[in-house]
Motif scaffolding. Structure first.
Motif, PDB file in Angstrom:
ATOM      1  N   PRO A  18       0.795  -1.226   0.000  1.00 31.96           N
ATOM      2  CA  PRO A  18       0.000   0.000   0.000  1.00 31.96           C
ATOM      3  C   PRO A  18       0.831   1.282   0.000  1.00 31.96           C
ATOM      4  O   PRO A  18       0.479   2.240  -0.657  1.00 31.96           O
ATOM      5  CB  PRO A  18      -0.829  -0.118   1.280  1.00 31.96           C
ATOM      6  CG  PRO A  18      -0.906  -1.577   1.540  1.00 31.96           C
ATOM      7  CD  PRO A  18       0.397  -2.126   1.090  1.00 31.96           C
ATOM      8  N   TYR A  19       1.937   1.328   0.743  1.00 24.79           N
ATOM      9  CA  TYR A  19       2.704   2.569   0.834  1.00 24.79           C
ATOM     10  C   TYR A  19       4.190   2.282   0.671  1.00 24.79           C
ATOM     11  O   TYR A  19       4.786   1.544   1.466  1.00 24.79           O
ATOM     12  CB  TYR A  19       2.443   3.272   2.174  1.00 24.79           C
ATOM     13  CG  TYR A  19       1.121   3.998   2.179  1.00 24.79           C
ATOM     14  CD1 TYR A  19       1.001   5.262   1.608  1.00 24.79           C
ATOM     15  CD2 TYR A  19      -0.011   3.416   2.720  1.00 24.79           C
ATOM     16  CE1 TYR A  19      -0.211   5.922   1.584  1.00 24.79           C
ATOM     17  CE2 TYR A  19      -1.232   4.078   2.712  1.00 24.79           C
ATOM     18  CZ  TYR A  19      -1.319   5.334   2.140  1.00 24.79           C
ATOM     19  OH  TYR A  19      -2.528   5.983   2.114  1.00 24.79           O
ATOM     20  N   ASP A  20       4.782   2.886  -0.339  1.00 27.69           N
ATOM     21  CA  ASP A  20       6.208   2.741  -0.611  1.00 27.69           C
ATOM     22  C   ASP A  20       6.955   3.977  -0.133  1.00 27.69           C
ATOM     23  O   ASP A  20       6.468   5.106  -0.257  1.00 27.69           O
ATOM     24  CB  ASP A  20       6.457   2.543  -2.107  1.00 27.69           C
ATOM     25  CG  ASP A  20       5.916   1.214  -2.610  1.00 27.69           C
ATOM     26  OD1 ASP A  20       5.934   0.238  -1.833  1.00 27.69           O
ATOM     27  OD2 ASP A  20       5.470   1.154  -3.766  1.00 27.69           O
ATOM     28  N   ILE A  21       8.166   3.785   0.371  1.00 26.37           N
ATOM     29  CA  ILE A  21       8.973   4.877   0.909  1.00 26.37           C
ATOM     30  C   ILE A  21       9.365   5.855  -0.197  1.00 26.37           C
ATOM     31  O   ILE A  21       9.735   5.456  -1.305  1.00 26.37           O
ATOM     32  CB  ILE A  21      10.224   4.327   1.637  1.00 26.37           C
ATOM     33  CG1 ILE A  21      10.943   5.419   2.423  1.00 26.37           C
ATOM     34  CG2 ILE A  21      11.144   3.606   0.672  1.00 26.37           C
ATOM     35  CD1 ILE A  21      10.278   5.803   3.704  1.00 26.37           C
ATOM     36  N   ALA A 315       8.329   9.756   4.596  1.00 29.27           N
ATOM     37  CA  ALA A 315       7.227  10.042   3.683  1.00 29.27           C
ATOM     38  C   ALA A 315       7.057   8.858   2.743  1.00 29.27           C
ATOM     39  O   ALA A 315       8.049   8.298   2.248  1.00 29.27           O
ATOM     40  CB  ALA A 315       7.495  11.323   2.896  1.00 29.27           C
ATOM     41  N   TYR A 316       5.800   8.501   2.485  1.00 31.27           N
ATOM     42  CA  TYR A 316       5.464   7.360   1.650  1.00 31.27           C
ATOM     43  C   TYR A 316       4.453   7.798   0.600  1.00 31.27           C
ATOM     44  O   TYR A 316       3.771   8.815   0.744  1.00 31.27           O
ATOM     45  CB  TYR A 316       4.841   6.237   2.472  1.00 31.27           C
ATOM     46  CG  TYR A 316       5.717   5.683   3.566  1.00 31.27           C
ATOM     47  CD1 TYR A 316       6.418   4.496   3.398  1.00 31.27           C
ATOM     48  CD2 TYR A 316       5.831   6.346   4.788  1.00 31.27           C
ATOM     49  CE1 TYR A 316       7.210   3.972   4.409  1.00 31.27           C
ATOM     50  CE2 TYR A 316       6.623   5.835   5.807  1.00 31.27           C
ATOM     51  CZ  TYR A 316       7.321   4.646   5.616  1.00 31.27           C
ATOM     52  OH  TYR A 316       8.100   4.144   6.611  1.00 31.27           O
ATOM     53  N   THR A 317       4.320   6.977  -0.447  1.00 29.26           N
ATOM     54  CA  THR A 317       3.282   7.189  -1.456  1.00 29.26           C
ATOM     55  C   THR A 317       2.539   5.888  -1.707  1.00 29.26           C
ATOM     56  O   THR A 317       3.102   4.796  -1.559  1.00 29.26           O
ATOM     57  CB  THR A 317       3.889   7.705  -2.775  1.00 29.26           C
ATOM     58  OG1 THR A 317       2.843   7.956  -3.719  1.00 29.26           O
ATOM     59  CG2 THR A 317       4.845   6.710  -3.376  1.00 29.26           C
ATOM     60  N   THR A 318       1.266   6.005  -2.053  1.00 31.78           N
ATOM     61  CA  THR A 318       0.466   4.806  -2.261  1.00 31.78           C
ATOM     62  C   THR A 318       0.849   4.089  -3.549  1.00 31.78           C
ATOM     63  O   THR A 318       1.116   4.708  -4.565  1.00 31.78           O
ATOM     64  CB  THR A 318      -1.032   5.146  -2.337  1.00 31.78           C
ATOM     65  OG1 THR A 318      -1.228   6.213  -3.251  1.00 31.78           O
ATOM     66  CG2 THR A 318      -1.575   5.520  -0.991  1.00 31.78           C
TER      67      THR A 318
END
Length: 362
Positions: A18-21, A315-318
């Protein structure tokens, strides 16, 4: 039943995380991708000079300690003459982060004390048009952290049933913003450090803005087991958020632009220094009862607790639909260093299954 639902959901969901660095700010490289303000506090009328990068390092107001944690602090060693300001630090990320982002902040100490006003927050490029999210904020000797959104008129906060925090002001366009007070113990002041600190997480999504806090003993495994390069595989063990700003009464994509993160400490100013705030907890701590007079001038030993100690900010992004259900944001890195989001609609069956599973885990 729960096992069956999880099995069905695992077959239907994409296999990506779901969330990558996107960014890990920690250790000796923490400050590499932040800008130092380098000016007096002309934004919140505080009694500080936010020094530039060179002075921050020379004066050791920004440093990495022997534990590998980042320190951001107020000058507690200089004898400041009356009518002069005390040195402090304000930094802003070079990157911006769009809808579909997740931020996690791991801290072991927060600044506090009479006149002290620390914040970790995010802001759009043209305030208030781009919105503001206050993640960590307290003043003087408050006992609990508080959250707020600041927007142009039209964004309203209504308390959803799964919010742990206590809502007060609801119009996000008012000077105070729409406030939610933390109810989990040890979210600020000396109790925070005594408990070993804690962790905040913020989901910045089309479905809403959701903020979690866990005192150190209760940080979920999905976070404690994460590294500086790994993803966050699931939010299923996070439970209910402390603050839930859902998009049913505030269209997040209309009121919030891509955000920069800011960390700062000011003194007194238009929040900590106003009489109704200052006198509430600090009325008897000085001879005059005036924020500046009783604190800022002099040797500075009353600022010994006025520092952040941070293990990391990430911080991560979906890369898969968010666990909140309904419309999520599918994020990809943008040229600005953050994420560029597109809309993604979960199939109805996935919405039903995920909602049932989340209901069982909260």
């Amino acid at each position: 039943m729960r096992f069956l639902l999880l099995s069905l959901l695992s077959l239907l969901l994409p296999t990506v995380s779901p969330y990558d660095i996107v960014d890990d700010f920690s250790g000796l490289t923490f400050f590499d991708n932040w800008d130092f303000y380098g000016n007096y506090d002309n934004l919140t009328l505080g009694d500080v000079i936010w020094v530039d990068e060179a002075d921050a390092f020379t004066q050791e107001l920004a440093l990495v300690n022997s534990a590998g944690n980042v320190i951001i602090k107020v000058d507690n060693f200089s004898n400041v003459p009356f009518n002069q300001k005390r040195n402090s630090v304000r930094i802003t990320t070079k990157s911006t982060y769009s809808l579909g982002s997740l931020w996690i902040i791991d801290a072991v100490h927060l600044p506090y004390g009479c006149s002290v006003w620390p914040s970790i927050w995010t802001v759009g490029p043209s305030w208030p048009d781009g919105g503001e999210i206050d993640i960590i904020e307290g003043v003087n000797l408050m006992l609990n952290n508080q959250y707020a959104l600041h927007t142009t008129p039209g964004c309203v906060h209504t308390t959803p049933p799964n919010q742990k925090g206590s809502s007060s002001l609801v119009d996000c366009s008012q000077p105070s913003g729409c406030l939610v007070g933390e109810t989990v113990p040890n979210s600020y002041q000396s109790g925070f450090a005594a408990a070993g600190g804690g962790v905040w997480a913020v989901q910045f999504d089309y479905t809403g803005i959701f903020i979690w806090f866990w005192s150190r003993p209760n940080v979920p495994a999905s976070i404690t087991q994460a590294t500086a390069t790994s993803s966050i595989p699931s939010l299923a063990d996070w439970g209910a958020p402390s603050a839930s700003y859902v998009n049913t009464t505030c269209a997040i994509d209309q009121f919030f632009a891509p955000q920069n993160m800011v960390i700062d400490i000011t003194l007194c100013g238009e929040y900590a220094g106003i009489p109704e705030q200052y006198l509430a907890t600090c009325a008897n701590t000085g001879p005059t009862g005036i924020c500046y007079n009783d604190n800022v001038p002099g040797p500075g030993n009353n600022y010994d607790e006025a520092y952040f100690e941070l293990r990391y900010v990430r911080a991560y992004t979906t890369s898969a639909p968010a666990a909140t259900g309904g419309v999520a944001a599918l994020g990809k890195p943008s040229a600005s260093g953050g994420t560029k989001s597109i809309r993604f609609e979960w199939p109805p069956l996935l919405v039903v299954l995920s909602g049932m599973i989340l209901g069982m885990t909260m």
